[in-house]
Design a protein around this motif. Sequence first.
Motif, PDB file in Angstrom:
ATOM      1  N   LEU A  68     186.677  39.273  -5.959  1.00 11.05           N
ATOM      2  CA  LEU A  68     186.974  39.311  -7.396  1.00 11.05           C
ATOM      3  C   LEU A  68     187.464  40.702  -7.797  1.00 11.05           C
ATOM      4  O   LEU A  68     188.356  40.831  -8.636  1.00 11.05           O
ATOM      5  N   GLU A  69     186.926  41.734  -7.182  1.00  8.91           N
ATOM      6  CA  GLU A  69     187.424  43.098  -7.450  1.00  8.91           C
ATOM      7  C   GLU A  69     188.900  43.205  -7.061  1.00  8.91           C
ATOM      8  O   GLU A  69     189.697  43.789  -7.786  1.00  8.91           O
ATOM      9  N   THR A  70     189.262  42.613  -5.928  1.00 13.96           N
ATOM     10  CA  THR A  70     190.668  42.611  -5.504  1.00 13.96           C
ATOM     11  C   THR A  70     191.521  41.858  -6.517  1.00 13.96           C
ATOM     12  O   THR A  70     192.625  42.298  -6.861  1.00 13.96           O
ATOM     13  N   GLU A  71     191.025  40.723  -7.015  1.00 16.41           N
ATOM     14  CA  GLU A  71     191.765  39.968  -8.044  1.00 16.41           C
ATOM     15  C   GLU A  71     191.961  40.808  -9.304  1.00 16.41           C
ATOM     16  O   GLU A  71     193.027  40.777  -9.922  1.00 16.41           O
ATOM     17  N   LEU A  72     190.932  41.547  -9.708  1.00 15.31           N
ATOM     18  CA  LEU A  72     191.056  42.425 -10.876  1.00 15.31           C
ATOM     19  C   LEU A  72     192.143  43.477 -10.658  1.00 15.31           C
ATOM     20  O   LEU A  72     192.988  43.703 -11.538  1.00 15.31           O
ATOM     21  N   LYS A  73     192.134  44.100  -9.498  1.00 14.91           N
ATOM     22  CA  LYS A  73     193.147  45.117  -9.188  1.00 14.91           C
ATOM     23  C   LYS A  73     194.549  44.501  -9.189  1.00 14.91           C
ATOM     24  O   LYS A  73     195.498  45.091  -9.732  1.00 14.91           O
ATOM     25  N   GLU A 109     174.924  28.939 -23.305  1.00 17.77           N
ATOM     26  CA  GLU A 109     176.332  28.785 -23.696  1.00 17.77           C
ATOM     27  C   GLU A 109     177.179  30.039 -23.458  1.00 17.77           C
ATOM     28  O   GLU A 109     178.396  30.007 -23.620  1.00 17.77           O
ATOM     29  N   SER A 110     176.570  31.139 -23.058  1.00 17.09           N
ATOM     30  CA  SER A 110     177.335  32.376 -22.845  1.00 17.09           C
ATOM     31  C   SER A 110     178.040  32.354 -21.485  1.00 17.09           C
ATOM     32  O   SER A 110     177.693  31.581 -20.600  1.00 17.09           O
ATOM     33  N   PHE A 111     179.038  33.222 -21.360  1.00 17.50           N
ATOM     34  CA  PHE A 111     179.709  33.395 -20.074  1.00 17.50           C
ATOM     35  C   PHE A 111     178.742  34.029 -19.084  1.00 17.50           C
ATOM     36  O   PHE A 111     177.863  34.788 -19.468  1.00 17.50           O
ATOM     37  N   THR A 112     178.961  33.773 -17.803  1.00 16.84           N
ATOM     38  CA  THR A 112     178.252  34.539 -16.779  1.00 16.84           C
ATOM     39  C   THR A 112     178.915  35.918 -16.702  1.00 16.84           C
ATOM     40  O   THR A 112     180.020  36.130 -17.221  1.00 16.84           O
ATOM     41  N   TYR A 113     178.245  36.824 -16.022  1.00 18.65           N
ATOM     42  CA  TYR A 113     178.837  38.155 -15.817  1.00 18.65           C
ATOM     43  C   TYR A 113     180.195  38.005 -15.132  1.00 18.65           C
ATOM     44  O   TYR A 113     181.180  38.605 -15.548  1.00 18.65           O
ATOM     45  N   ARG A 114     180.252  37.180 -14.095  1.00 21.80           N
ATOM     46  CA  ARG A 114     181.499  36.923 -13.373  1.00 21.80           C
ATOM     47  C   ARG A 114     182.584  36.420 -14.338  1.00 21.80           C
ATOM     48  O   ARG A 114     183.713  36.888 -14.320  1.00 21.80           O
ATOM     49  N   THR A 115     182.212  35.459 -15.183  1.00 28.58           N
ATOM     50  CA  THR A 115     183.189  34.822 -16.064  1.00 28.58           C
ATOM     51  C   THR A 115     183.762  35.788 -17.098  1.00 28.58           C
ATOM     52  O   THR A 115     184.894  35.618 -17.537  1.00 28.58           O
ATOM     53  N   GLN A 116     182.994  36.815 -17.476  1.00 29.96           N
ATOM     54  CA  GLN A 116     183.548  37.823 -18.391  1.00 29.96           C
ATOM     55  C   GLN A 116     184.856  38.379 -17.814  1.00 29.96           C
ATOM     56  O   GLN A 116     185.851  38.524 -18.526  1.00 29.96           O
ATOM     57  N   PHE A 117     184.858  38.652 -16.532  1.00 27.25           N
ATOM     58  CA  PHE A 117     186.027  39.261 -15.888  1.00 27.25           C
ATOM     59  C   PHE A 117     187.100  38.231 -15.541  1.00 27.25           C
ATOM     60  O   PHE A 117     188.295  38.502 -15.702  1.00 27.25           O
ATOM     61  N   VAL A 118     186.667  37.060 -15.088  1.00 23.68           N
ATOM     62  CA  VAL A 118     187.626  35.990 -14.792  1.00 23.68           C
ATOM     63  C   VAL A 118     188.388  35.615 -16.066  1.00 23.68           C
ATOM     64  O   VAL A 118     189.610  35.441 -16.044  1.00 23.68           O
ATOM     65  N   HIS A 119     187.671  35.521 -17.181  1.00 22.15           N
ATOM     66  CA  HIS A 119     188.307  35.193 -18.458  1.00 22.15           C
ATOM     67  C   HIS A 119     189.353  36.243 -18.834  1.00 22.15           C
ATOM     68  O   HIS A 119     190.430  35.897 -19.323  1.00 22.15           O
ATOM     69  N   CYS A 120     189.045  37.506 -18.614  1.00 29.17           N
ATOM     70  CA  CYS A 120     190.029  38.564 -18.907  1.00 29.17           C
ATOM     71  C   CYS A 120     191.312  38.342 -18.116  1.00 29.17           C
ATOM     72  O   CYS A 120     192.415  38.452 -18.651  1.00 29.17           O
ATOM     73  N   ILE A 121     191.167  38.013 -16.850  1.00 29.74           N
ATOM     74  CA  ILE A 121     192.329  37.779 -15.995  1.00 29.74           C
ATOM     75  C   ILE A 121     193.109  36.552 -16.464  1.00 29.74           C
ATOM     76  O   ILE A 121     194.322  36.616 -16.694  1.00 29.74           O
ATOM     77  N   THR A 122     192.427  35.427 -16.602  1.00 25.22           N
ATOM     78  CA  THR A 122     193.129  34.168 -16.874  1.00 25.22           C
ATOM     79  C   THR A 122     193.689  34.100 -18.290  1.00 25.22           C
ATOM     80  O   THR A 122     194.804  33.616 -18.497  1.00 25.22           O
ATOM     81  N   PHE A 123     192.937  34.577 -19.274  1.00 20.47           N
ATOM     82  CA  PHE A 123     193.417  34.532 -20.661  1.00 20.47           C
ATOM     83  C   PHE A 123     194.607  35.459 -20.851  1.00 20.47           C
ATOM     84  O   PHE A 123     195.636  35.060 -21.405  1.00 20.47           O
ATOM     85  N   ASP A 160     190.358  51.624 -14.288  1.00 13.29           N
ATOM     86  CA  ASP A 160     189.316  52.481 -13.738  1.00 13.29           C
ATOM     87  C   ASP A 160     187.960  52.178 -14.376  1.00 13.29           C
ATOM     88  O   ASP A 160     186.966  51.964 -13.680  1.00 13.29           O
ATOM     89  N   TYR A 161     187.932  52.107 -15.698  1.00 18.99           N
ATOM     90  CA  TYR A 161     186.662  51.852 -16.394  1.00 18.99           C
ATOM     91  C   TYR A 161     186.163  50.429 -16.143  1.00 18.99           C
ATOM     92  O   TYR A 161     184.977  50.201 -15.935  1.00 18.99           O
ATOM     93  N   THR A 162     187.078  49.470 -16.140  1.00 18.37           N
ATOM     94  CA  THR A 162     186.699  48.076 -15.869  1.00 18.37           C
ATOM     95  C   THR A 162     186.040  47.958 -14.492  1.00 18.37           C
ATOM     96  O   THR A 162     184.996  47.312 -14.355  1.00 18.37           O
ATOM     97  N   LEU A 163     186.631  48.580 -13.487  1.00 18.16           N
ATOM     98  CA  LEU A 163     186.060  48.506 -12.135  1.00 18.16           C
ATOM     99  C   LEU A 163     184.703  49.193 -12.059  1.00 18.16           C
ATOM    100  O   LEU A 163     183.801  48.717 -11.353  1.00 18.16           O
ATOM    101  N   LYS A 164     184.539  50.287 -12.781  1.00 17.35           N
ATOM    102  CA  LYS A 164     183.240  50.978 -12.769  1.00 17.35           C
ATOM    103  C   LYS A 164     182.153  50.094 -13.380  1.00 17.35           C
ATOM    104  O   LYS A 164     181.051  49.984 -12.841  1.00 17.35           O
ATOM    105  N   ILE A 165     182.468  49.442 -14.500  1.00 15.91           N
ATOM    106  CA  ILE A 165     181.496  48.535 -15.132  1.00 15.91           C
ATOM    107  C   ILE A 165     181.258  47.319 -14.226  1.00 15.91           C
ATOM    108  O   ILE A 165     180.125  46.932 -13.962  1.00 15.91           O
TER     109      ILE A 165
END
Length: 188
Positions: A117-122, A70-84, A49-54
């Motif tokens: 990407l929201e669907t992938e997170l869910k 060298e930092s992650f993009t905003y998108r990559t912050q979430f993609v990294h959470c999924i893949t890692f 719930d909190y992840t989706l709100k952010i």
Amino acid sequence: MKISRKNALKSLFGAMISLPALGKVKDKDKKDLLGFKEEFSVAWKSSLDYTLKIFNQMPEDKFEYKYTPESFTYRTQFVHCITFTTAQICGRLNLPNPYDEKEKQNGYWKNLSKAQLETELKDFYAWVEKTVLETKPDKLAQLEGYAGDKIPVWRLFYALENHIIHHRGQAICYLRLNGITPIGYIGW
């Protein structure tokens, strides 16, 4: 540091006594691990719930924003959470990785819209919860290497959720750097 023979023998003897206890999951521990599943499920739903709100506070046109080269993009912050997280769980539980085929597609993650990407997170959150609920107590109690130590698999799930919290915190900074006030914290 010097260790006396007496202390060395005490440590060795203590370790030998505790080894049989590590080998089997007792009935009481199985019950405790069922409690873990219930507790984790509640916490995991709150995390989603909190992840989706952010996640949804950033406009889609800012998904490639990063504050340094060298930092992650905003998108990559979430993609990294999924893949890692998925790779860690699959590797330790010997499960097929549900993202292996998708990652073979060149630019899969980068080409997803915000809604996709929201669907992938869910789907990811649902997969982790299902994995926790289906993992047998003996496997949850199994010790696995993590961060230079050994922890039971059930604790690994909390460690991985902590990793998500770290990246969600990074995403909150990205929001602020783009003039967006993040939603207030949602606890358990």
